[in-house]
Scaffold this motif. Structure first.
Motif, mmCIF file in Angstrom:
data_model
loop_
_atom_site.group_PDB
_atom_site.id
_atom_site.type_symbol
_atom_site.label_atom_id
_atom_site.label_comp_id
_atom_site.label_asym_id
_atom_site.label_seq_id
_atom_site.Cartn_x
_atom_site.Cartn_y
_atom_site.Cartn_z
ATOM 1 N N TYR A 54 52.625 10.886 92.126
ATOM 2 C CA TYR A 54 52.166 10.972 90.737
ATOM 3 C C TYR A 54 53.285 11.448 89.819
ATOM 4 O O TYR A 54 53.396 10.987 88.682
ATOM 5 N N LEU A 91 55.363 8.441 89.158
ATOM 6 C CA LEU A 91 54.637 7.553 88.245
ATOM 7 C C LEU A 91 54.684 8.104 86.828
ATOM 8 O O LEU A 91 54.865 7.361 85.858
ATOM 9 N N MET A 148 56.423 6.609 83.472
ATOM 10 C CA MET A 148 55.597 6.380 82.283
ATOM 11 C C MET A 148 56.261 6.976 81.040
ATOM 12 O O MET A 148 56.260 6.350 79.976
ATOM 13 N N PHE A 208 48.603 3.472 85.026
ATOM 14 C CA PHE A 208 50.071 3.443 85.011
ATOM 15 C C PHE A 208 50.586 2.011 84.848
ATOM 16 O O PHE A 208 51.524 1.760 84.101
ATOM 17 N N TYR A 248 53.053 0.791 81.824
ATOM 18 C CA TYR A 248 54.362 0.171 82.002
ATOM 19 C C TYR A 248 54.428 -1.200 81.324
ATOM 20 O O TYR A 248 55.501 -1.742 81.108
#
Lengths: 300, 289
Positions: A37, A40, A44, B100, B104
């Motif tokens: 996470y 990720l 982001m 996510f 993106y």
């Protein structure tokens, strides 16, 4: 996507019920999950962060120094006054109307013209079929920048400068669209077509009433692709439009950035305004965006 | 009942009219115009190979051509490789992964004009990028990302890559999900670690997607225009100008339509050669695997 891996281990179903239904073939330790996470999240920040930085600038009030060093990410007191101010000089609704009209008509024309052309290419035998298909596909290789000069001259001759038709027509059909629809038509079983022909339908009716409803997912893919392409198109509208009341959103923002080159608050506010519609559209339709792009990829 | 032999052609007519009027006819006209001197005011005058001769002698043409190739060499491999890892990252089946993926993809749906403005602000001398890099000690003192001739083209390239990542990620994601999962399960049993799996299973199995991404990203790298127009205007000192930008300026700022068309014809030839090389190399690689 929630595919078979769980069902292949059916004998251990009793054990399975104890674990959370979300977990699948691999169990990850909390530490692994944490780092996953974290990664990720970092990515982001890289992908969305620049937009948030712009948004933060748009929300900063006049007495806050936007060039402060170190920069402050959170505005001291959040204000919408930049948006109000930019609306005075930036005819947002007008540009939004132009962009929407151009995009919607471009999408409709593409759906109809590409599917029409794709239908015989997928399902009929006729002379010159392969040659025509090859010629259509080869247009993907031709850089628009090469043909835009003659198109510009042609458009002037046809009186298309500063018209919606002038913006739309060069993009009314794309080789990509024809290719996508052809691939979709190839998957429809022939029996359906034959029974419809027995019932007395002609080819046009079969295309519209029988085949088109069956390839709806591909139509959605094509629609979204064309919409995004048309919505963000810049070079061609820049050339064919010089009347500001005809501008689409990207042209409007570009003009705004030119007029207020020093006032970053207003440029930021205008830019944020101009992306809001497509971002909202994207959030509402995100499943279709991603699935559609994936489908286009598998077939491409 | 027999189908009328004309039917298929009737279906094709509307699309062919558009493609004919806005691609094939202009293509022929562009080739013809490249042999003329035409400024949109007086009639075109036939000049033979004059334009091409002038192009070969123009330093700016060679500079922009070189920068176009630089663009290709840097941007295409980056856009082929980086999104693979991004796709592997978002292919995990964990909670919230859809969020996510969508995040993106946001740069893909945003228009390049806004992306360019956003990054111009990020790249500003007192902007957030300089601040971040300075605070971790990578640079001391602000870098003039867009206003220095040594960095401008690379700064623009970074934006091209950044905007394209999400799109190619989704193409790879489709490829990844088509790989049968028992391959990985077998590798797990054999004790192959994650990296080995990526290099021995994922990447070979992704070859069809890699080919698509290579072709698509090289065609689009040849056409880069908007990010340059918005962020640098080709400057400073022409340092971020590519072939397409050069065509635009010659045609629509200087109204040298014939000359610009000749550059366009050269661009077309390069694109064709490139696509053929791409296909050749890639199909060889594919059979080798």
């Amino acid at each position: 996507m929630e595919l078979t891996p769980t069902t292949t281990t059916a004998p251990t179903a009793v054990q399975k019920t104890k674990t959370k239904p979300r977990s699948n073939r691999k169990h990850r330790s909390p530490v692994q999950l944490f780092f996953m996470y974290l990664l990720l999240f970092i990515v982001m920040c890289l992908m969305v962060g620049p937009f948030l930085w712009l948004l933060s600038t748009a929300l900063k009030s006049g007495h806050e120094n936007i060039f402060a060093y170190p920069p402050s990410f959170i505005p001291q007191d959040i204000t919408l006054s930049n948006f109000a101010k930019v609306m005075e000089t930036f005819p947002f609704w007008r540009y939004l109307f132009n962009s929407t009209l151009v995009a919607v008509i471009t999408v409709l024309l593409n759906i109809i013209l590409c599917s029409l052309a794709a239908y015989p290419l997928a399902r009929m035998k006729f002379r010159g079929k392969n040659l025509i298909f090859l010629l259509i596909i080869s247009t993907m290789m031709i850089p628009f920048q090469l043909v835009m000069i003659p198109i510009y001259i042609l458009s002037l001759e046809l009186g298309l400068q500063n018209t919606y038709a002038g913006v739309i027509l060069p993009h009314a059909t794309t080789a990509f669209g024809i290719f996508l629809m052809r691939q979709a038509f190839l998957t429809v079983p022939y029996e359906l077509e034959e029974s419809a022909r027995m019932d007395g339908c002609n080819s046009f009716q079969i295309w519209w009433k029988i085949i088109m409803p069956l390839v709806r997912p591909s139509v959605v893919t094509l629609a979204i692709f064309t919409f995004v392409m048309s919505w963000s198109d810049f070079l061609w509208p820049l050339i064919i439009l010089n009347d500001e009341s005809m501008y689409t959103l990207p042209l409007g923002v570009n003009a705004l950035a030119g007029n207020f080159s020093a006032n970053w608050r207003l440029i930021a506010a205008g830019s944020v305004l101009s992306v809001l519609p497509i971002i909202i559209f994207f959030i509402l339709m995100q499943r279709h965006f991603i699935d559609g792009a994936m489908k286009g990829a598998v077939k491409g | 009942m027999k189908r009328k032999p004309l039917t298929p052609y009737l279906f094709l007519v509307p699309a062919c009219i558009i493609l004919g009027a806005f691609i094939f006819y202009p293509l022929l006209q562009a080739v013809w115009m490249s042999f003329t001197d035409y400024n949109m005011i007086s009639d075109p005058a036939f000049v033979g190979f004059e334009n091409y001769k002038e192009i070969v002698e123009d330093d700016l043409f060679w500079k922009t051509l070189g920068q176009t190739f630089l663009y290709l060499i840097v941007v295409v491999p980056t856009l082929v490789i980086l999104p693979i890892f991004l796709a592997i990252l978002v292919n995990q089946k964990i909670k919230g992964i859809g969020f996510f993926r969508s995040a993106y993809y946001v740069p893909v749906v945003t228009s390049m004009v806004v992306v360019g403005i956003t990054w111009k602000w990020v790249y500003a001398d007192q902007g957030i990028l300089n601040y971040l890099l300075e605070s971790v000690g990578i640079i001391d003192g602000p870098v003039h990302w867009l206003t220095s001739p040594t960095s401008s083209i690379f700064a623009v390239m970074a934006v091209t890559v950044w905007k394209g990542l999400g799109y190619y990620m989704v193409i790879y994601l489709a490829g990844l999900q088509a790989i049968p999962s028992d391959l990985f399960e077998a590798a797990d049993i054999d004790g192959a670690n994650k990296w080995k799996q990526i290099f021995h299973i994922t990447i070979p199995m992704l070859m069809p997607s890699i080919i698509i991404v290579t072709i698509m990203s090289s065609i689009s790298a040849m056409k880069v225009f908007e990010e340059i127009y918005v962020m640098t205007g080709g400057g400073p000192l022409n340092s971020s100008k590519t072939l397409v930008f050069y065509i635009y300026q010659e045609a629509f700022e200087k109204l040298r339509m014939g000359y610009a068309s000749a550059v366009g014809v050269i661009l077309l030839l390069i694109t064709l050669v490139l696509s053929i090389i791409n296909l050749k190399v890639m199909s060889k690689k594919e059979t080798a695997l």
